[in-house]
Enzyme design. Structure first.
Site, PDB file in Angstrom:
ATOM      1  N   LYS A 100       0.808  -1.232   0.000  1.00 13.80           N
ATOM      2  CA  LYS A 100       0.000   0.000   0.000  1.00 13.80           C
ATOM      3  C   LYS A 100       0.837   1.275   0.000  1.00 13.80           C
ATOM      4  O   LYS A 100       0.407   2.308  -0.497  1.00 13.80           O
ATOM      5  CB  LYS A 100      -0.936   0.003   1.213  1.00 13.80           C
ATOM      6  CG  LYS A 100      -2.018  -1.074   1.180  1.00 13.80           C
ATOM      7  CD  LYS A 100      -3.056  -0.783   0.109  1.00 13.80           C
ATOM      8  CE  LYS A 100      -4.221  -1.774   0.169  1.00 13.80           C
ATOM      9  NZ  LYS A 100      -5.143  -1.589  -0.972  1.00 13.80           N
ATOM     10  N   GLU A 122      -9.754   6.153   3.085  1.00 15.05           N
ATOM     11  CA  GLU A 122     -10.513   5.081   3.719  1.00 15.05           C
ATOM     12  C   GLU A 122      -9.540   3.957   4.029  1.00 15.05           C
ATOM     13  O   GLU A 122      -8.474   3.875   3.433  1.00 15.05           O
ATOM     14  CB  GLU A 122     -11.585   4.575   2.758  1.00 15.05           C
ATOM     15  CG  GLU A 122     -11.085   3.578   1.698  1.00 15.05           C
ATOM     16  CD  GLU A 122     -10.078   4.166   0.716  1.00 15.05           C
ATOM     17  OE1 GLU A 122     -10.069   5.403   0.556  1.00 15.05           O
ATOM     18  OE2 GLU A 122      -9.288   3.395   0.115  1.00 15.05           O
ATOM     19  N   SER A 389       1.652  -9.753  -0.420  1.00 11.56           N
ATOM     20  CA  SER A 389       1.373  -8.315  -0.458  1.00 11.56           C
ATOM     21  C   SER A 389       1.549  -7.605   0.877  1.00 11.56           C
ATOM     22  O   SER A 389       1.736  -6.397   0.915  1.00 11.56           O
ATOM     23  CB  SER A 389      -0.041  -8.085  -0.992  1.00 11.56           C
ATOM     24  OG  SER A 389      -0.976  -8.793  -0.202  1.00 11.56           O
TER      25      SER A 389
END
Lengths: 414, 272
Positions: A100, A122, A389
């Site tokens: 991210k 968010e 991830s």
């Protein structure tokens, strides 16, 4: 290892002018958001062609995020499964513990370039919220993160991290109190404060240009992996596997291989408790085409067009829509999609923990569970590349609550 | 090309009053009573909201109305049933106010056919800006319905002109940025928005977002053709939803608000 990896040239796989990937995408936003979305689109399309912007981004990726992240061959796990060689792209080793951060930094740089002082975001699992709070601290931006009240409860460690980084975390009590409600609330904030506020969306969702922009900021994953796998396995992988919530880590790694037609791309959705309405998030199994939160894609909805509740043990995959580009890749037959249940994902987590000493995020554990399903029947010389991830530290309480915390009785270290 | 909405705005008189309630809130029967009460109280156009699970353009008051209506089993289909049921009892124009997805799920053609057949006058889709409205608008217009577009202080002149060219019935001007909800003051950008619209459009313009007092109605009525009241009215519904005085309370509230429009027009008698 010193490795210079340029992000792929911008514009390679653009959607059409209105942001459509085939029949999916577009810009379904309320009138007041049309202007800020247009402003964002113009700013991004300009920034991506500016070598100075790209250099600044790449510098941060290298020296701040710690890229390139390693590509690691999981030999013990491969042997245990008895089949293909398995390689893991270690996004869990990126700063803040997940992919991210790539997108958060890219967009935060864009926010600064656009002269915005405040960022809203968010978050579901909290990884995007932490990455955004981190980027905002680094670049001196005010940050507010909306998070479904249920997610605040189940991902408490990430809430603490965001607050320590100076972000305001606002729990969202409306609707299903998960990721989609957090997106609604972030959009409501944005539409109210468009003058000074940048909406830093965390996945390949929302109105154009977000699906394009987020994929391009994540494409560094695939660009690195393509070079790394060539070096370590002497050729491209047979299969690339990634979990798909909105689908940003998947598009990030797929991007490095999408032009290599013989590399199979597989996205893994959250099967939750199985294919019962409201108990999973496998959009490609029971979903239909619809519009949610600015984009047309495949969504889970009831007969009246209301969004169906979703369930997954992993908050980051617990969402009713899939990124529009995934829907397009699926129509084209270029990528395929599978699902694994909560139970399988937890088993995938355990295997990696015990055999490789890596605690994967529950989201990534879905990709691992799929690898565990297919690897045994693949020939020994075949290569599977999975995107790890994110790291699983945030999930340890959930795992323990499932009774999977410690070593089973009677087991001894070997 | 005449339509009921165009007729409502034609001629002199007080600024028209447009009311928003969520269809099926608090339940189907009382929602029908509310629509009739609004008409009795002199509302000129009834906007009937379709409840949706993810109303991202709405503030908390209309979000909760949507949740109440959904819990009571409302849907786009039941809202159309509701309109069919009250249509012959009310003189006001009726506009379906919705997010895109319920219509897409219902089927665009099925929706426009049914809406036209039961006497719906117009359709406003909150998350369908002109760029995405193309084929949908064609279908709406060919069914004889008016498509109403929103314009806001952030809408560029170029897009105002496009909305004016593509819109029918009236334009809905958002008085300020943000989600729906009552405020103590009307957004300051509204008069400027209306004058920008006047330069490119002969369509009537109604202004809403934040209206909750006869003074707002009076103020907006000085420069706009219509005034929209939404959240403040929905709040009356919410407060009275357990009471047997729900419809009378709604009627009284609208009469009170209308005391603002009557003070503006040439004639104090509202003509319908």
């Amino acid at each position: 290892m010193k490795m210079t990896i340029e992000t792929p040239p911008a514009g390679r796989r653009d959607p059409d002018e209105r942001g459509y990937f085939g029949a999916y995408g577009g810009g379904f936003v309320p009138e007041t958001l049309v202007a800020p979305v247009e402003e964002l689109k113009e700013a991004y399309l300009e920034a991506r062609m500016d070598p100075g912007f790209r250099e600044g981004f790449e510098r941060l990726l290298q020296h701040y995020v710690g890229r390139p992240t390693p590509l690691y061959e999981a030999q013990r796990w491969s042997r245990a499964l008895g089949g293909a060689r398995i390689f893991l792209k270690r996004e869990d080793l990126a700063h803040t513990g997940a992919h991210k951060i790539n997108n958060a930094l890219g967009q935060a740089l864009l926010a600064v370039r656009m002269g915005k002082q405040r960022v809203v975001a968010e978050t579901g699992a909290g990884q995007h919220g932490v990455a955004t709070a981190t980027a905002c601290a680094l670049l001196g931006l005010t940050c507010e993160v909306y998070m479904g009240a249920d997610d605040v409860a189940r991902q408490a460690p990430n809430v603490v991290r965001m607050r320590l980084l100076g972000a305001k975390v606002t729990p969202v009590d409306s609707g299903s109190r998960t990721l989609k409600d957090a997106i609604n609330e972030a959009m409501r904030d944005w539409v109210t404060n468009i003058e000074d506020t940048y909406y830093l969306l965390g996945s390949v969702l929302g109105p154009h240009p977000y699906p394009l922009m987020v994929r391009e900021f994540q494409s560094v994953i695939g660009a690195e992996a393509r070079i790394q796998i060539q070096a370590q396995a002497d050729g491209p992988p047979n299969v690339v596997v990634a979990c798909v919530g909105g689908g940003s880590n998947a598009l990030g790694i797929f991007d490095g291989f999408v032009d290599q037609g013989d590399v199979k791309l597989v996205g893994v959705e959250a099967g939750g408790d199985g294919m019962v309405a409201g108990r999973h998030a496998a959009r490609f199994v029971t979903g239909t085409v619809g519009v949610l939160q600015g984009t047309r894609s495949v969504i889970l909805q009831d007969q009246n067009g209301n969004i169906e509740p979703t369930h997954s043990v992993s908050a980051g995959l617990d969402y009713a829509a899939v990124g529009p580009e995934h829907a397009w890749l699926r129509d084209l037959g270029r990528a395929e999609y599978a699902w694994v249940s909560d139970e399988e994902a937890l088993a995938g987590f355990q295997q990696l923990a015990r055999l490789e000493g890596i605690l994967p995020a529950l989201e990534s554990s879905h990709a691992l569970a799929y690898v565990a399903r297919i690897a045994p029947s693949l020939p020994a010389q075949s290569v599977v590349l999975a995107n790890l991830s994110g790291r699983g530290d945030k999930d340890v309480e959930i795992i323990e609550a499932q009774g999977l915390g410690g070593a089973p009785a009677g087991e001894t270290a070997s | 090309m005449s339509s009921r909405l165009a007729d409502i705005f034609s001629g002199p008189g007080a600024p028209r009053l447009i009311t928003y309630v969520t269809g099926g809130d608090p339940d189907a029967t009382r929602s029908a009573d509310i629509l009739r009460a609004l008409d009795r109280a002199g509302a000129n156009i009834l906007e009937v909201g379709v409840p949706f699970s993810d109303p991202l353009a709405d503030g908390p008051v209309i979000q909760r109305a949507s949740e109440r209506a959904l819990r009571a089993g409302a849907s786009l289909g039941s809202v159309l049933d509701l309109i069919e049921q009250v249509r012959s009892d009310v003189d006001a124009g009726i506009v379906v106010f919705t997010y895109a997805n319920p219509i897409l799920r219902f089927g665009v053609e099925a929706f426009t056919d049914r809406a036209a057949a039961i006497g719906v006058d117009g359709v406003l889709v909150l998350d369908l800006p002109i760029e995405e409205a193309g084929p949908f608008r064609e279908q709406v217009v060919s069914a004889g319905l008016d498509q109403i577009f929103l314009v806001s202080p952030t809408t560029t002149d170029e897009r105002l002109a496009a909305a004016a060219a593509l819109g029918r019935g009236f334009l809905y001007g958002i008085s300020r940025l943000g989600v729906t909800g009552a405020r103590s003051e009307v957004g300051g950008g509204a008069p400027q928005l209306v004058s920008r619209v006047r330069k490119v459009s002969s369509l009537p313009i109604a202004v809403g977002f934040g209206v909750s007092h006869p003074d707002h109605v009076r103020q907006i009525g000085q420069w706009a053709d219509g005034v929209v009241v939404g959240s403040a009215l929905v709040d009356v519904v919410a407060r009275q939803s357990e009471s047997d005085q729900l419809a009378p309370a709604v009627e009284e509230y609208i009469r009170w608000l209308r005391s603002g429009t009557d003070a503006v027009g040439v004639s104090s008698d509202h003509e319908k």
